[in-house]
Design an enzyme around this catalytic site. Structure first.
Site, mmCIF file in Angstrom:
data_model
loop_
_atom_site.group_PDB
_atom_site.id
_atom_site.type_symbol
_atom_site.label_atom_id
_atom_site.label_comp_id
_atom_site.label_asym_id
_atom_site.label_seq_id
_atom_site.Cartn_x
_atom_site.Cartn_y
_atom_site.Cartn_z
ATOM 1 N N TYR A 439 0.804 -1.242 0.000
ATOM 2 C CA TYR A 439 0.000 0.000 0.000
ATOM 3 C C TYR A 439 0.832 1.285 0.000
ATOM 4 O O TYR A 439 2.025 1.246 0.185
ATOM 5 C CB TYR A 439 -1.104 -0.024 1.046
ATOM 6 C CG TYR A 439 -0.808 -0.091 2.525
ATOM 7 C CD1 TYR A 439 0.414 0.245 3.080
ATOM 8 C CD2 TYR A 439 -1.843 -0.470 3.390
ATOM 9 C CE1 TYR A 439 0.613 0.196 4.451
ATOM 10 C CE2 TYR A 439 -1.644 -0.516 4.772
ATOM 11 C CZ TYR A 439 -0.410 -0.180 5.287
ATOM 12 O OH TYR A 439 -0.224 -0.212 6.628
ATOM 13 N N GLU A 440 0.188 2.374 -0.276
ATOM 14 C CA GLU A 440 0.848 3.692 -0.485
ATOM 15 C C GLU A 440 1.869 3.659 -1.605
ATOM 16 O O GLU A 440 2.927 4.275 -1.508
ATOM 17 C CB GLU A 440 1.511 4.201 0.806
ATOM 18 C CG GLU A 440 0.572 4.456 1.949
ATOM 19 C CD GLU A 440 -0.609 5.322 1.600
ATOM 20 O OE1 GLU A 440 -0.507 6.150 0.680
ATOM 21 O OE2 GLU A 440 -1.666 5.159 2.230
ATOM 22 N N GLY A 441 1.538 2.977 -2.689
ATOM 23 C CA GLY A 441 2.480 2.826 -3.790
ATOM 24 C C GLY A 441 3.288 1.567 -3.574
ATOM 25 O O GLY A 441 4.097 1.520 -2.639
#
Lengths: 600, 600
Positions: A439-441
């Site tokens: 997550y978050e890239g």
């Protein structure tokens, strides 16, 4: 199960010796961040994390969150814990004082973020996202928006979410389809469905401020046509009181491998045509706003990787000291030794310890760079600090979360058969950690960010500066004792390999668009490992200096030198080993037709 | 969810080009293992694994096994599946024909073991242990014991277990306390509790034959005083029919991170003083008997590592071909590309594929070495083959299971956010795989076995032979095309580093008892990676030869060359990078006092 104990001494060592906390406190904004104040902050955070959050970690995993008719139930004890967290003012610890925040430097607040996440990662996600939203509001909100929303987010009375992902739009954010139509009163009507919304619905706080990416009519395709909207769960009246329930709901929660107590929601906006949103940061400017939030969140997620590795490490050490199996070298006949005395177990523990300490240096330094970048009085210092922060962010996020998974797995291994039993608890770290590289890239996206945007930043100046800083440091630290010389040699070899890889990136990227992406992931690993080795080398030199000056904490300081030497001898050699793989190019990757990847 | 499809073509390639299946079939014992018979066997196994076992994998994980009043319930469909499995004769595929077995070489039966485990690892554990018990009975049982137990185990009417572990005796088997007292009729009375007993209780078959390690009165301390006992769930009458229930029971099942459908039992023997056991292999000879079983099981567990990586790979490729995100190089504007076209995703897939193929070569070769070692007419060939098998076993077990975990994790990563959702199914592989580096001797124990027993084997001859075989191969394959030359260069560098590390082991082990253990784990990684690279180099040369001879399957054969080149370029450089870490010695490991590993 032993509870988490914050490694305050290690944290303070990094804040004093890798981060220049003293220097930060001389910047106006942080004038109150004096040593004794920071100590008090960290000690309070240590208590809350160890006494309140840590005991809820395992029970939260077992109970999980559930949803019924759009109402989410958190595990027992979580609401109280959140109240204590909010009352302690921890949500806004790094928010400016003018909005009721604690005004602490990021370098310090990241230490608290580390503690929350070591203690209870599923819990700590909620404030992590709220902090990101606070930053985004401060940077992009109108005065009215700031007045309306900031204070309650800072106090923790409300929480916030980030709504990017749709089922067909994950890494490719530009593909999202959620719509925003203008209403006559200047607000917008939002409609669409978002997935993977962390703490998208819960009853821990009285309101939830959703930040939602959507497209306005006629907006350009892709990321250039995306706008950001404030979409409160309960509308907020002008006097700050809560108004009507907005037209949005949690449709379902995901059943996940880990972080069971963190509600991951499918959110539906505007099912009845009346979901009210407020534009923030101007039309088609959503990606910029989101990046403010996301950069903060990326560093936060990196901190989660560090945090879960630290927790897993503490658990592994505890077990290794307790569990007796077989005889180690020197164990008297007829006795059995605690497994910590077996060389292979000790190798696993030192592999964890040394990389954890390296991550902590990297992450706190990344925080300090943001602090200076936003607050230093000298514009040139601000710029170079911001550049460094930009360069370090993908390293902090990807390296620390890859290691979060790897080292949690190592901690399971140290537990032997017991590690595979849920009740032991170490398996939760293995399961929880697995989301972090995603997550978050995803970490693949971080690697592309590094070889794309970050190598190109200001014509490559920040990269060149950091490389030569590290090379000089390796040069200068020679002539010390043999221990430090050994570190210097390994660091020098790593920096040389990293420099070669970097040169290759600059030479080849222009000719073949797949060249840099092909080597991006191992290049990021090279880069982060080298920076980690560099920062531990600094730790060792500082420890040596303190020892030479007569500091009496010899066990601790000699431990810093040993840890740095271990990292240099055992981890840094990976870097040169990755030079070939990085500079191989893309040809072999694509030589097998995609339809023949599985032979039939 | 896509079901497992056995990679028959890849398997056959290894059997024909790395293993000498043709040669094996010229050994009397295996005279029926002709090419078309083997084909038929593999095709039947492929059907059963894909059509019957694979569809029960995910449902089994969700339903789990449960126990009530000592009776274990398996997930829906499992009993039928087991019936089909037994009726197909798969339990005894490699057992001698005289006991009703299929008499297939291990090299072939391992291909079927791979299939069962790719399809459904939790299911496949049951026959894996039964096969080990069959080998142990054949090697150590009396004629009467063989007659009584073997046939039903071979047909799969009964299953078997291995009972080593007690709560205080895991890796340290010698610490076990379960007792065996002689009874007047020549049998024994067993009493004690065993933990982690895989398929210790279930209703899939009508009887369970427990092989239990215990101490007889007055036996020496440690592993020298351990004896092995046959302890049937239902006693067996002389006519082979089932008699009374023996005094043993399943006390509870463990709740585990993975392999939820495999019952992991706490077994209690002799609660009422009447647990009847039969000595096998002579008093105090239990470890030898257990090793027969365990060596088979270690290779089987290595195969599980390969198998779960293959399954995770198939799932990852399927997803990468389907899921579209962003534009890859060459994607027309306005379109999005399947993620398989992104270089970083392709890197992950090739990293999986190349290591999976290397593991398969290693494991089938290990099987062939056992086949020759036990059955070749020439005694010298038998000996050298057995030595090779001994040397390869820890590599097969540890490397393949470490990779099982690593590559399952990679498969999760390729799925992005969906990978973390249980329903996607790839998370099950991540969870299931985690036991593999632990059971049947942790991978740390495997590494100690390698640097201890295996380097010392026959004065080091088997190691020297393998090292020089690989060095010569690297030498000889030069002068081919550039692709093969590249492989030769990397292989040569790896073998050189491995030889240096091996020399260091021989030089330093005698002086410092911690020296070899300190470097054991990275040394095993060096060794296995080099052997993997060597076997893929052979694959590439064979493929080249076939292509030059006009074989028309060009895509497949060129794929073999590409895969070997990728492994050489991307994976083999790890080996030289590990030389420093292996030869560093133990000093830094123990420089921090065990009580200061967590700073306070």
């Amino acid at each position: 199960m032993g509870e988490y104990v914050a490694p305050l001494k290690d944290m303070r060592f990094v804040l004093n010796n890798i981060v220049d906390l003293e220097g930060l406190s001389q910047i106006d904004t942080f004038s109150h961040a004096e040593s004794d104040v920071v100590d008090a902050v960290l000690e309070e955070a240590a208590k809350l994390s160890g006494n309140v959050l840590s005991p809820l970690n395992w029970s939260g995993d077992q109970e999980k969150t559930s949803v019924k008719d759009g109402v989410v139930t958190s595990p027992a004890g979580w609401r109280d814990a959140y109240q204590q967290f909010a009352e302690g003012g921890w949500n806004g610890i790094s928010a400016p004082e003018e909005f009721g925040g604690g005004g602490m430097p990021q370098a310090v607040s990241l230490a608290t973020v580390e503690m929350w996440n070591s203690a209870n990662l599923a819990f700590a996600l909620c404030p992590l996202l709220t902090q990101g939203a606070i930053e985004s509001l401060i940077a992009h909100g109108t005065e009215e928006q700031k007045n309306k929303y900031l204070e309650k987010l800072v106090t923790g009375e409300w929480t916030a979410t980030m709504n990017l992902t749709e089922s067909h739009a994950g890494s490719d954010v530009g593909a999202l389809r959620t719509k925003a139509e203008p209403a006559e009163d200047g607000s917008w009507r939002i409609s669409g469905q978002k997935i993977f919304i962390t703490y998208g619905e819960h009853e821990l706080a009285e309101n939830i401020i959703h930040l939602v990416l959507a497209r306005t009519p006629g907006s350009p395709a892709g990321t250039k046509g995306i706008s950001l909207f404030i979409v409160p769960k309960y509308l907020v009246n002008d006097d700050g009181s809560l108004g009507e329930r907005n037209d949005l709901q949690c449709v379902s929660l995901e059943e996940k491998i880990g972080i069971h107590a963190s509600p991951t929601a499918v959110m539906s906006y505007g099912d009845n045509g009346g979901c009210i949103g407020y534009l923030i940061g101007g039309e088609n400017n959503g990606m910029a706003c989101m990046f403010t939030m996301m950069n903060n969140a990326r560093l936060g997620v990196g901190t989660q990787g560090l945090a879960i590795a630290e927790r897993a490490y503490q658990k592994a050490v505890e077990y290794a000291l307790e569990r007796r199996q077989g005889r180690a070298v020197g164990t008297p006949k007829g006795e059995s030794a605690p497994i910590v005395r077996h060389a292979d177990v000790r190798r696993m523990l030192m592999t964890m310890k040394s990389q954890i300490e390296a991550m902590r240096c990297l992450i706190y330094l990344n925080g300090e760079s943001l602090d200076k970048g936003h607050n230093h009085p000298d514009p040139a210092t601000r710029q170079s600090a911001l550049d460094l922060a930009e360069l370090l962010t993908p390293l902090s996020k990807a390296w620390s979360t890859d290691l979060g998974v790897e080292l949690s797995s190592t901690a399971v291994q140290i537990h032997g058969g017991m590690g595979f039993i849920e009740e032991t608890g170490v398996g939760q770290f293995y399961r929880d950690s697995r989301i972090l590289p995603i997550y978050e890239g995803t970490n693949g996206i971080q690697a592309l960010d590094l070889v794309g945007r970050k190598l190109a930043l200001r014509g490559g100046e920040p990269v060149r500066n950091l490389l030569s800083e590290m090379a000089h440091y390796a040069e200068e630290m020679r002539g010390n004792d043999e221990g430090l010389n050994g570190i210097a040699r390994q660091l020098d070899a790593a920096v040389t390999a990293l420099k070669d890889a970097t040169d290759w990136m600059y030479s080849n990227a222009p000719n073949d668009p797949n060249a840099a992406p092909a080597g991006a992931t191992p290049y990021l690993r090279m880069f982060a490992t080298t920076v980690g080795g560099y920062l531990l080398a600094k730790s060792a030199v500082k420890a040596r200096t303190l020892l030479d000056a007569g500091d009496s904490d010899t066990d601790f300081l000699n431990g810093k030198i040993t840890t740095a030497r271990f990292f240099a001898a055992q981890i840094l050699p990976q870097v040169a080993g990755l030079l070939g793989p990085v500079t191989e190019g893309a040809d072999l990757l694509f030589a097998i037709d995609e339809n023949n990847l599985v032979a039939s």
